[in-house]
Design a protein around this motif. Structure first.
Motif, PDB file in Angstrom:
ATOM      1  N   ALA A  84       0.770  -0.721  -0.081  1.00  0.00           N
ATOM      2  CA  ALA A  84       0.294   0.184  -0.248  1.00  0.00           C
ATOM      3  C   ALA A  84       1.056   1.588   0.124  1.00  0.00           C
ATOM      4  O   ALA A  84       0.681   1.886  -0.940  1.00  0.00           O
ATOM      5  CB  ALA A  84      -1.329  -0.002   1.311  1.00  0.00           C
TER       6      ALA A  84
ATOM      7  N   ARG B 262       0.759   3.886  -3.267  1.00  0.00           N
ATOM      8  CA  ARG B 262       0.306   5.288  -2.942  1.00  0.00           C
ATOM      9  C   ARG B 262       1.247   6.301  -3.226  1.00  0.00           C
ATOM     10  O   ARG B 262       1.785   7.292  -3.770  1.00  0.00           O
ATOM     11  CB  ARG B 262       0.032   5.919  -1.586  1.00  0.00           C
ATOM     12  CG  ARG B 262      -1.284   4.728  -1.170  1.00  0.00           C
ATOM     13  CD  ARG B 262      -1.626   5.275   0.530  1.00  0.00           C
ATOM     14  NE  ARG B 262      -1.392   6.864   0.283  1.00  0.00           N
ATOM     15  CZ  ARG B 262      -2.597   7.229   0.322  1.00  0.00           C
ATOM     16  NH1 ARG B 262      -4.224   6.769  -0.306  1.00  0.00           N
ATOM     17  NH2 ARG B 262      -2.966   8.789   0.685  1.00  0.00           N
TER      18      ARG B 262
ATOM     19  N   CYS C  79       1.189   6.154  -6.929  1.00  0.00           N
ATOM     20  CA  CYS C  79       0.743   6.790  -7.179  1.00  0.00           C
ATOM     21  C   CYS C  79       0.558   8.825  -7.800  1.00  0.00           C
ATOM     22  O   CYS C  79      -0.124   9.252  -8.095  1.00  0.00           O
ATOM     23  CB  CYS C  79      -1.115   6.991  -6.675  1.00  0.00           C
ATOM     24  SG  CYS C  79      -1.648   5.298  -7.025  1.00  0.00           S
ATOM     25  N   ALA C  80       1.288   8.904  -6.093  1.00  0.00           N
ATOM     26  CA  ALA C  80       1.467  10.325  -5.837  1.00  0.00           C
ATOM     27  C   ALA C  80       2.706  10.696  -7.403  1.00  0.00           C
ATOM     28  O   ALA C  80       2.287  11.782  -6.952  1.00  0.00           O
ATOM     29  CB  ALA C  80       2.075  10.236  -4.098  1.00  0.00           C
TER      30      ALA C  80
ATOM     31  N   LEU D 250      -5.548   4.777  -6.308  1.00  0.00           N
ATOM     32  CA  LEU D 250      -4.543   5.295  -5.039  1.00  0.00           C
ATOM     33  C   LEU D 250      -5.851   5.063  -3.991  1.00  0.00           C
ATOM     34  O   LEU D 250      -5.767   4.536  -2.752  1.00  0.00           O
ATOM     35  CB  LEU D 250      -4.931   6.520  -5.215  1.00  0.00           C
ATOM     36  CG  LEU D 250      -4.262   7.777  -3.754  1.00  0.00           C
ATOM     37  CD1 LEU D 250      -3.151   7.249  -3.304  1.00  0.00           C
ATOM     38  CD2 LEU D 250      -4.923   9.247  -4.128  1.00  0.00           C
ATOM     39  N   TYR D 251      -7.023   5.008  -4.225  1.00  0.00           N
ATOM     40  CA  TYR D 251      -7.952   4.121  -3.446  1.00  0.00           C
ATOM     41  C   TYR D 251      -7.832   2.583  -3.235  1.00  0.00           C
ATOM     42  O   TYR D 251      -7.948   2.589  -1.923  1.00  0.00           O
ATOM     43  CB  TYR D 251      -9.791   4.321  -4.099  1.00  0.00           C
ATOM     44  CG  TYR D 251     -10.091   5.852  -3.639  1.00  0.00           C
ATOM     45  CD1 TYR D 251      -9.786   6.327  -2.598  1.00  0.00           C
ATOM     46  CD2 TYR D 251     -10.611   6.397  -5.121  1.00  0.00           C
ATOM     47  CE1 TYR D 251     -10.060   7.563  -2.438  1.00  0.00           C
ATOM     48  CE2 TYR D 251     -11.132   7.743  -4.647  1.00  0.00           C
ATOM     49  CZ  TYR D 251     -10.532   8.412  -3.090  1.00  0.00           C
ATOM     50  OH  TYR D 251     -11.344   9.546  -3.522  1.00  0.00           O
TER      51      TYR D 251
ATOM     52  N   PHE E 139      -5.152   1.208  -3.273  1.00  0.00           N
ATOM     53  CA  PHE E 139      -3.166   0.164  -3.136  1.00  0.00           C
ATOM     54  C   PHE E 139      -4.273   0.808  -1.264  1.00  0.00           C
ATOM     55  O   PHE E 139      -3.497   0.558  -0.076  1.00  0.00           O
ATOM     56  CB  PHE E 139      -2.883   1.281  -2.489  1.00  0.00           C
ATOM     57  CG  PHE E 139      -2.090   0.897  -4.406  1.00  0.00           C
ATOM     58  CD1 PHE E 139      -1.643  -0.386  -3.963  1.00  0.00           C
ATOM     59  CD2 PHE E 139      -1.893   2.136  -5.286  1.00  0.00           C
ATOM     60  CE1 PHE E 139      -0.711  -0.849  -5.552  1.00  0.00           C
ATOM     61  CE2 PHE E 139      -1.039   0.888  -6.275  1.00  0.00           C
ATOM     62  CZ  PHE E 139      -0.541   0.163  -6.469  1.00  0.00           C
ATOM     63  N   SER E 140      -4.923   2.071  -0.971  1.00  0.00           N
ATOM     64  CA  SER E 140      -5.100   2.456   0.881  1.00  0.00           C
ATOM     65  C   SER E 140      -6.533   1.658   1.171  1.00  0.00           C
ATOM     66  O   SER E 140      -6.319   0.767   2.280  1.00  0.00           O
ATOM     67  CB  SER E 140      -6.195   3.290   0.528  1.00  0.00           C
ATOM     68  OG  SER E 140      -5.488   4.710   0.179  1.00  0.00           O
TER      69      SER E 140
ATOM     70  N   ALA F  47       2.464  13.699  -0.343  1.00  0.00           N
ATOM     71  CA  ALA F  47       1.563  12.785  -0.735  1.00  0.00           C
ATOM     72  C   ALA F  47       2.494  11.739  -0.003  1.00  0.00           C
ATOM     73  O   ALA F  47       2.019  10.567   1.204  1.00  0.00           O
ATOM     74  CB  ALA F  47       1.622  12.580  -2.081  1.00  0.00           C
TER      75      ALA F  47
ATOM     76  N   ALA G  89       1.260   8.402   3.180  1.00  0.00           N
ATOM     77  CA  ALA G  89       1.779   6.867   2.660  1.00  0.00           C
ATOM     78  C   ALA G  89       2.021   6.342   4.377  1.00  0.00           C
ATOM     79  O   ALA G  89       1.338   5.924   4.323  1.00  0.00           O
ATOM     80  CB  ALA G  89       2.103   7.286   1.494  1.00  0.00           C
TER      81      ALA G  89
END
Length: 202
Positions: A53, A57, A60-61, A85-86, A88-89, A169, A173
């Motif tokens: 994750a 993230r 993605c950032a 992003l969602y 991995f969150s 970001a 994370a």
């Protein structure tokens, strides 16, 4: 104004749910503690998911730093699915849940995520469809909504990043790592009797 109220409402519910999860962690202990292999397996699985994750993230950032709404990002993790992003969150949240060495807390997290985030994603995609029109429609046709397809991965040789936004970001994370530490701290406080255990969860 209605959009701002809707966003605040979603943020409030998200924060409330996080508070409930933290309260569960603080007040409960795992019934699997006596089963040494299982407790270790749960924590290891949770740590692996949190690692994925955090890396995801950050990835993605790197791609959305300063471009999230103004530019339609379709490369890197965004070439594999529209909401990485969602995704991995989601993995990170499950990982933290598994680190409690229970099944109940991860299931509670999954149910909360499944209830709230489809609405968040729908709202954001409506905004992107309005801004990017045909380009977004085309992107939706070839790219999954939530679960990534590795075979679709497409990355450029070079990419311009805005360091200030990326740095912010990156710290966000790291919350998943800090939550792992919190879970371990709570378990230690339970063991020495400083923090009472109100219930035991499977």
């Amino acid at each position: 104004m209605l959009k701002n109220l809707s966003r605040k409402y979603r943020i409030f519910i998200s924060r409330l749910y996080v508070v409930l999860v933290v309260a569960m962690i603080l007040m409960s202990a795992s019934k699997w503690d006596a089963e040494v292999p299982w407790s270790g397996i749960f924590f290891m699985a949770g740590s692996v998911l949190v690692g994925i994750a955090v890396a995801g993230r950050l990835w993605c950032a790197l791609y959305i730093s300063g471009y999230k709404s103004n530019t339609l990002i379709t490369t890197g993790p965004y070439s594999m699915c529209r909401n990485p992003l969602y995704f991995f969150s989601f993995l990170g949240a499950i990982g933290v849940g598994l680190a409690t060495e229970t099944i109940s807390i991860p299931v509670f997290i999954v149910l909360g995520f499944a209830t709230l985030y489809p609405l968040v994603i729908l709202s954001e995609e409506k905004k992107l469809a309005y801004i990017h029109k045909d380009a977004f429609s085309s992107y939706c046709k070839k790219t999954p909504l939530f679960f990534p397809l590795l075979k679709l991965l497409n990355e450029p040789k070079e990419y311009v990043v805005r360091p200030i936004i990326f740095r912010k970001a990156a710290f966000e994370a790291l919350w998943f790592v800090w939550l792992l530490g919190l879970v371990e701290l709570v378990e230690s406080l339970h063991e020495v009797g400083i923090l009472p255990v109100l219930c035991n969860l499977y």
